[in-house]
Motif scaffolding. Structure first.
Motif, mmCIF file in Angstrom:
data_model
loop_
_atom_site.group_PDB
_atom_site.id
_atom_site.type_symbol
_atom_site.label_atom_id
_atom_site.label_comp_id
_atom_site.label_asym_id
_atom_site.label_seq_id
_atom_site.Cartn_x
_atom_site.Cartn_y
_atom_site.Cartn_z
ATOM 1 N N ARG A 217 42.523 81.547 -87.275
ATOM 2 C CA ARG A 217 43.429 82.215 -86.333
ATOM 3 C C ARG A 217 44.806 82.489 -86.961
ATOM 4 O O ARG A 217 45.771 82.767 -86.253
ATOM 5 C CB ARG A 217 43.585 81.376 -85.067
ATOM 6 N N GLN A 218 44.872 82.437 -88.278
ATOM 7 C CA GLN A 218 46.148 82.665 -88.953
ATOM 8 C C GLN A 218 46.714 84.052 -88.648
ATOM 9 O O GLN A 218 47.929 84.205 -88.499
ATOM 10 C CB GLN A 218 45.996 82.480 -90.467
ATOM 11 N N ASP A 219 45.853 85.051 -88.547
ATOM 12 C CA ASP A 219 46.333 86.406 -88.227
ATOM 13 C C ASP A 219 47.031 86.427 -86.869
ATOM 14 O O ASP A 219 48.064 87.091 -86.700
ATOM 15 C CB ASP A 219 45.179 87.403 -88.226
ATOM 16 N N GLU A 220 46.484 85.708 -85.886
ATOM 17 C CA GLU A 220 47.115 85.641 -84.571
ATOM 18 C C GLU A 220 48.460 84.923 -84.657
ATOM 19 O O GLU A 220 49.437 85.334 -84.013
ATOM 20 C CB GLU A 220 46.207 84.896 -83.592
ATOM 21 N N GLU A 222 50.437 84.789 -87.243
ATOM 22 C CA GLU A 222 51.389 85.704 -87.874
ATOM 23 C C GLU A 222 51.859 86.776 -86.893
ATOM 24 O O GLU A 222 53.032 87.172 -86.906
ATOM 25 C CB GLU A 222 50.750 86.336 -89.107
ATOM 26 N N ARG A 223 50.954 87.248 -86.043
ATOM 27 C CA ARG A 223 51.325 88.273 -85.062
ATOM 28 C C ARG A 223 52.339 87.738 -84.058
ATOM 29 O O ARG A 223 53.354 88.394 -83.773
ATOM 30 C CB ARG A 223 50.079 88.771 -84.319
ATOM 31 N N VAL A 224 52.077 86.543 -83.514
ATOM 32 C CA VAL A 224 52.988 85.948 -82.532
ATOM 33 C C VAL A 224 54.363 85.714 -83.144
ATOM 34 O O VAL A 224 55.399 86.033 -82.535
ATOM 35 C CB VAL A 224 52.407 84.619 -81.996
ATOM 36 N N GLY A 226 55.571 87.236 -85.725
ATOM 37 C CA GLY A 226 56.151 88.534 -86.042
ATOM 38 C C GLY A 226 56.870 89.132 -84.836
ATOM 39 O O GLY A 226 57.938 89.749 -84.978
ATOM 40 N N GLU A 227 56.294 88.942 -83.660
ATOM 41 C CA GLU A 227 56.938 89.432 -82.438
ATOM 42 C C GLU A 227 58.246 88.679 -82.172
ATOM 43 O O GLU A 227 59.250 89.282 -81.767
ATOM 44 C CB GLU A 227 55.982 89.268 -81.254
ATOM 45 N N GLN A 230 60.845 89.895 -84.574
ATOM 46 C CA GLN A 230 61.359 91.211 -84.176
ATOM 47 C C GLN A 230 62.385 91.071 -83.059
ATOM 48 O O GLN A 230 63.434 91.731 -83.062
ATOM 49 C CB GLN A 230 60.200 92.096 -83.723
#
Length: 259
Positions: A217-220, A222-224, A226-227, A230
């Motif tokens: 779940r590393q991609d998830e 990174e997404r969280v 990243g938000e 931002q």
């Protein structure tokens, strides 16, 4: 002719990095402390990552610490790993099997099961100095007044006001750090199996949190993050470190009798 004690003195030992499943595969060119070749010593379903080491070789140099961590972190991305504390050295492979693996087989097996598919990640955030100072001055009238008071004063003349402002800013950053850390922890709630909020290591640190999470779940993750990055653009500089061995959550004991 009888061997002297000097002739029979042991000159090498076995440095132990961590505990892994017995079927783990290590790269042929993997190296450890003092550029030692990494090997796997197995006992039943568990194993230890080891390398040879001269008994006269002092430990503790920055390169030694990096080699220890790099090896464990490299494994953590593909297999559960239970890290030993830095500096564990035993006499030989038999001692690793008997004094470490066999002696703690149930404990290690249970810990590895809990770590299956998981690794540690570190979320770090640091306030952008000028941005966080502007934020505090905009929010705190007293801080803004003190800043105005010392603007044209010499260092000596404005000493008390500077000290008062410094204390206000420090307290404000601590409060913001607590709120921002809570926001990070809440954002990661669905991804983190365990969380450890670390103590700040710098006065401008916004957040430092260790989490145990599924590697898949590393991609998830990174997404969280990243938000969040931002949302905090220009205010907090964010970093994600990992996958790493789960230092904050499980650490194997040193073998008994090992210094």
């Amino acid at each position: 002719m009888m061997a002297t004690s000097e002739q029979t003195k042991q000159t090498t030992g076995v440095y132990v990095y961590g505990i892994v499943p017995a079927d783990v595969e290590i790269a042929d060119d993997a190296t450890g402390v003092a550029d030692g070749t990494v090997e796997v010593v197995t006992q039943g379903d568990i194993a230890a990552l080891v390398s040879g080491l001269s008994v006269d070789r002092a430990l503790g140099a920055p390169g030694d610490l990096r080699a220890h961590a790099d090896l464990l972190d490299g494994v953590a991305g593909v297999a559960p790993v239970l890290p030993l504390r830095f500096g564990a050295v035993l006499s030989n492979a038999d001692a690793v099997r008997e004094e470490l693996l066999a002696a703690h087989a149930d404990e290690f097996g249970t810990a590895l099961e809990k770590l299956e598919g998981k690794a540690q990640y570190i979320v770090k955030g640091r306030y952008v100095e000028q941005a966080i100072l502007r934020e505090i001055l905009d929010e705190d009238e007293q801080a803004a007044a003190l800043r105005e008071e010392i603007r044209d004063k010499s260092e000596d003349a404005g000493r008390q006001a500077r000290m008062a402002l410094g204390e206000l800013v420090s307290n404000a950053i601590a409060a913001k750090r607590e709120r921002d850390t809570r926001r990070v922890v809440e954002a990661l709630d669905d991804l983190a199996a365990s969380v450890n909020v670390r103590e700040p290591t710098h006065e401008e640190e916004a957040v430092q949190v260790a989490i145990l999470a599924a590697v898949e779940r590393q991609d998830e993750l990174e997404r969280v993050l990243g938000e969040l990055a931002q949302d905090w653009d220009g205010r907090v500089e964010m970093r994600l470190l990992g996958p790493q061995a789960a230092y904050d959550f499980v650490v194997a004991p040193k073998p008994e009798g090992q210094g």
